[in-house]
Design a protein around this motif. Structure first.
Motif, mmCIF file in Angstrom:
data_model
loop_
_atom_site.group_PDB
_atom_site.id
_atom_site.type_symbol
_atom_site.label_atom_id
_atom_site.label_comp_id
_atom_site.label_asym_id
_atom_site.label_seq_id
_atom_site.Cartn_x
_atom_site.Cartn_y
_atom_site.Cartn_z
ATOM 1 N N ASP A 26 0.378 -2.149 -1.504
ATOM 2 C CA ASP A 26 1.171 -2.995 -2.396
ATOM 3 C C ASP A 26 2.652 -2.890 -2.047
ATOM 4 O O ASP A 26 3.372 -3.899 -2.030
ATOM 5 C CB ASP A 26 0.924 -2.576 -3.847
ATOM 6 C CG ASP A 26 1.660 -3.476 -4.838
ATOM 7 O OD1 ASP A 26 1.384 -4.689 -4.844
ATOM 8 O OD2 ASP A 26 2.511 -2.964 -5.582
ATOM 9 N N ALA A 27 3.112 -1.676 -1.745
ATOM 10 C CA ALA A 27 4.512 -1.489 -1.364
ATOM 11 C C ALA A 27 4.834 -2.229 -0.076
ATOM 12 O O ALA A 27 5.895 -2.840 0.065
ATOM 13 C CB ALA A 27 4.818 0.005 -1.202
ATOM 14 N N ARG A 28 3.904 -2.194 0.889
ATOM 15 C CA ARG A 28 4.126 -2.895 2.147
ATOM 16 C C ARG A 28 4.209 -4.401 1.929
ATOM 17 O O ARG A 28 5.020 -5.086 2.550
ATOM 18 C CB ARG A 28 2.990 -2.550 3.121
ATOM 19 C CG ARG A 28 3.039 -3.300 4.446
ATOM 20 C CD ARG A 28 4.346 -3.165 5.162
ATOM 21 N NE ARG A 28 4.705 -1.768 5.410
ATOM 22 C CZ ARG A 28 5.850 -1.387 5.917
ATOM 23 N NH1 ARG A 28 6.784 -2.290 6.177
ATOM 24 N NH2 ARG A 28 6.107 -0.115 6.139
ATOM 25 N N ARG A 29 3.379 -4.939 1.030
ATOM 26 C CA ARG A 29 3.449 -6.369 0.735
ATOM 27 C C ARG A 29 4.804 -6.738 0.128
ATOM 28 O O ARG A 29 5.384 -7.780 0.438
ATOM 29 C CB ARG A 29 2.302 -6.772 -0.203
ATOM 30 C CG ARG A 29 0.954 -6.923 0.488
ATOM 31 C CD ARG A 29 -0.063 -7.558 -0.435
ATOM 32 N NE ARG A 29 -0.442 -6.662 -1.526
ATOM 33 C CZ ARG A 29 -1.469 -5.817 -1.464
ATOM 34 N NH1 ARG A 29 -2.218 -5.766 -0.370
ATOM 35 N NH2 ARG A 29 -1.767 -5.044 -2.487
ATOM 36 N N LYS A 30 5.315 -5.877 -0.752
ATOM 37 C CA LYS A 30 6.611 -6.143 -1.364
ATOM 38 C C LYS A 30 7.732 -6.081 -0.326
ATOM 39 O O LYS A 30 8.671 -6.884 -0.360
ATOM 40 C CB LYS A 30 6.865 -5.139 -2.488
ATOM 41 C CG LYS A 30 5.935 -5.318 -3.689
ATOM 42 C CD LYS A 30 6.176 -4.240 -4.739
ATOM 43 C CE LYS A 30 5.244 -4.422 -5.930
ATOM 44 N NZ LYS A 30 5.390 -3.334 -6.931
ATOM 45 N N ALA A 33 7.604 -9.275 1.682
ATOM 46 C CA ALA A 33 8.154 -10.400 0.914
ATOM 47 C C ALA A 33 9.685 -10.335 0.899
ATOM 48 O O ALA A 33 10.363 -11.365 1.039
ATOM 49 C CB ALA A 33 7.603 -10.381 -0.508
ATOM 50 N N ALA A 34 10.235 -9.126 0.748
ATOM 51 C CA ALA A 34 11.692 -8.976 0.751
ATOM 52 C C ALA A 34 12.273 -9.329 2.122
ATOM 53 O O ALA A 34 13.340 -9.947 2.217
ATOM 54 C CB ALA A 34 12.069 -7.548 0.361
ATOM 55 N N ASP A 37 12.380 -13.040 2.368
ATOM 56 C CA ASP A 37 13.514 -13.547 1.579
ATOM 57 C C ASP A 37 14.817 -13.360 2.341
ATOM 58 O O ASP A 37 15.693 -14.238 2.338
ATOM 59 C CB ASP A 37 13.590 -12.822 0.237
ATOM 60 C CG ASP A 37 12.474 -13.251 -0.716
ATOM 61 O OD1 ASP A 37 11.903 -14.339 -0.500
ATOM 62 O OD2 ASP A 37 12.183 -12.493 -1.663
ATOM 63 N N HIS A 108 6.055 -13.592 3.900
ATOM 64 C CA HIS A 108 6.339 -13.510 2.466
ATOM 65 C C HIS A 108 5.076 -13.176 1.677
ATOM 66 O O HIS A 108 5.134 -12.472 0.661
ATOM 67 C CB HIS A 108 6.937 -14.827 1.978
ATOM 68 C CG HIS A 108 7.512 -14.744 0.597
ATOM 69 N ND1 HIS A 108 6.755 -14.964 -0.538
ATOM 70 C CD2 HIS A 108 8.772 -14.428 0.164
ATOM 71 C CE1 HIS A 108 7.527 -14.807 -1.606
ATOM 72 N NE2 HIS A 108 8.744 -14.479 -1.208
ATOM 73 N N GLY A 110 2.744 -11.290 2.726
ATOM 74 C CA GLY A 110 2.268 -9.959 3.094
ATOM 75 C C GLY A 110 1.103 -9.972 4.049
ATOM 76 O O GLY A 110 0.474 -8.941 4.289
#
Length: 453
Positions: A26-30, A33-34, A37, A108, A110
């Motif tokens: 989940d952290a890697r997906r965030k 996404a960052a 961005d 974005h 992930g």
């Protein structure tokens, strides 16, 4: 700066390994996404700079550069980054958003990592035809979503070479004209010697250096053992080892250091030497470079111009591949399925060598997810252990490097082999990681439906 403590659910000692892995995913997906961005914001900054540049009345180059420089400096100061590099990042981001929008969207979501984005952009930037670029991007994303960055990069490069409207042979001639050697001075009395060469030559040079280094390391170990025996048995009449110089027996250089020394010796003296010319490697020893080149049959006979591939690097021109083929005595004819792209057969002579040739051609590298160690440096592992009745058959064999071979047998990792060499790895926490032979991944990507735009 005050660092916030870790959330209770992460810091809690009772959190299971499975939960840790899920939180990391989940952290890697965030993070992805960052990063997407950030790319889009840098692209917007580039667009603002372009709008301001368009309003500059002067045609003087320096004045027209000022809007982009000013905006890059402002962003760099806020992020504590060099402004010169920031201007380049703005330019690259604009190219990504305008030319590889689907890739940025996948980042974005992930589905891929920023390394995949760089690999796709670097390989596809030269494809200027919009339709060809869209086909390439779709095929490249199909690979990137299944493979690590290291594995995906050469596949993506091959896809770009095959889809590019300009033949690789023409592009290679232009690139080869830029070959050169230069020196970059460093600190502490050191410098880098850098050579820009055709890929097949660069890989061949490194392989030859590696073979020389391994020969020297093996000789060092053998002489050290001889010296130890001679010292333990000084009166042994057969103890000629007592005459062996200690210089080679105590050689403590690393493999990288030996490679560098061999390169220097070969360039300056035309032969590789040990630290004190003790005969560890005979002068002029016939160590030849090894490279693995995959050549489509039509390309080999001159009936086609589909790019060949230098395994571990990517595409090379048909003319170079045919020249390499003409000078080699080692041939493996590989039969590939026209429907799946999987290697099905290699010319047979004796069963065991034929199995090795086919599996090396099918796997190319260690088959643990993400590992790229070359097949020639791997073990042929029985997926179902031979001790438990597993047959020595193609459907029960796969290349594993020593590290992952030990991991399979010494830990709770398990693996199942499906048809066409697909390996299904299961981690100790129950997560499933399929590993598909590289050519099947590439074939699937190339045969994907064209994009609906």
């Amino acid at each position: 700066m005050i660092l916030s403590p870790a959330p209770t659910d992460i810091a809690d000692g009772d959190v299971s390994l499975g939960a840790v892995v899920a939180l990391l995913q989940d952290a890697r997906r965030k993070v992805a996404a960052a990063q997407a961005d950030e790319i889009r914001l840098l692209a917007r900054a580039h667009a603002i700079a372009s709008e301001q540049t368009a309003r500059v009345p002067s045609s003087e180059g320096r004045e027209r550069e000022m809007p982009a420089r000013s905006i890059a400096a402002e962003i760099a100061a806020a992020l504590r980054r060099p402004d010169r590099g920031m201007q380049n990042r703005m330019h690259d981001a604009a190219g990504l958003v305008s030319g590889f929008a689907a890739t940025v969207a996948a980042l974005h979501a992930g589905a891929i990592e920023v390394g995949h984005v760089r690999a796709i952009h670097d390989a596809g930037a030269g494809i200027t035809d919009p339709e060809s670029r869209a086909r390439f991007e779709q095929a490249a994303l199909a690979v990137a979503e299944r493979e690590t960055v290291g594995r995906a990069k050469p596949i993506v490069a091959v896809l770009a070479a095959r889809i590019h409207p300009v033949p690789l042979a023409e592009r290679h001639v232009q690139a080869a004209a830029q070959r050169r050697v230069w020196v970059r001075d460093l600190d502490e009395g050191m410098a880098e010697l850098v050579a820009l060469l055709p890929a097949e030559l660069a890989h061949g040079i490194r392989d030859r250096l590696t073979q020389h280094a391994r020969a020297l390391v093996a000789a060092t170990r053998e002489r050290a053992a001889d010296v130890a025996v001679a010292r333990a048995c000084p009166d042994d009449e057969s103890g000629g080892a007592s005459l062996v110089p200690d210089t080679i027996a105590t050689d403590s250089r690393t493999t990288d250091q030996i490679r560098a020394d061999v390169l220097t010796d070969l360039l300056l003296t035309a032969q590789a030497t040990s630290p004190a010319q003790t005969g560890a490697l005979p002068p002029g020893a016939a160590i030849r470079a090894r490279v693995q080149v995959v050549i489509p049959a039509a390309t080999l006979c001159g009936a086609g111009d589909e790019p060949a591939e230098l395994v571990g690097f990517g595409p090379i021109s048909p003319a170079i591949a045919r020249r390499i083929a003409a000078g080699t005595e080692i041939w493996d004819r590989v039969f590939v399925s026209p429907t799946t792209g999987i290697v099905e057969q290699v010319d047979r002579y004796r069963p065991t060598p034929a199995q090795r040739r086919l599996l090396d051609s099918r796997d190319e590298h260690c088959r643990f997810p993400g590992c790229r160690r070359a097949a020639r440096d791997c073990d042929l592992d029985h997926t179902v252990d031979a001790a438990r009745g597993g047959p020595t058959a193609l459907a029960n064999l796969a290349n594993l490097c020593p590290r992952h071979h030990r991991l399979k047998h010494a830990t709770a990792w398990s693996v199942q082999q499906l048809p066409h060499g697909v390996l299904i790895w299961t981690s100790p926490t129950g997560r499933v990681h399929p590993d598909v032979p590289r050519r099947a991944v590439e074939f699937d990507a190339r045969s994907a439906d064209p994009p609906p735009f």
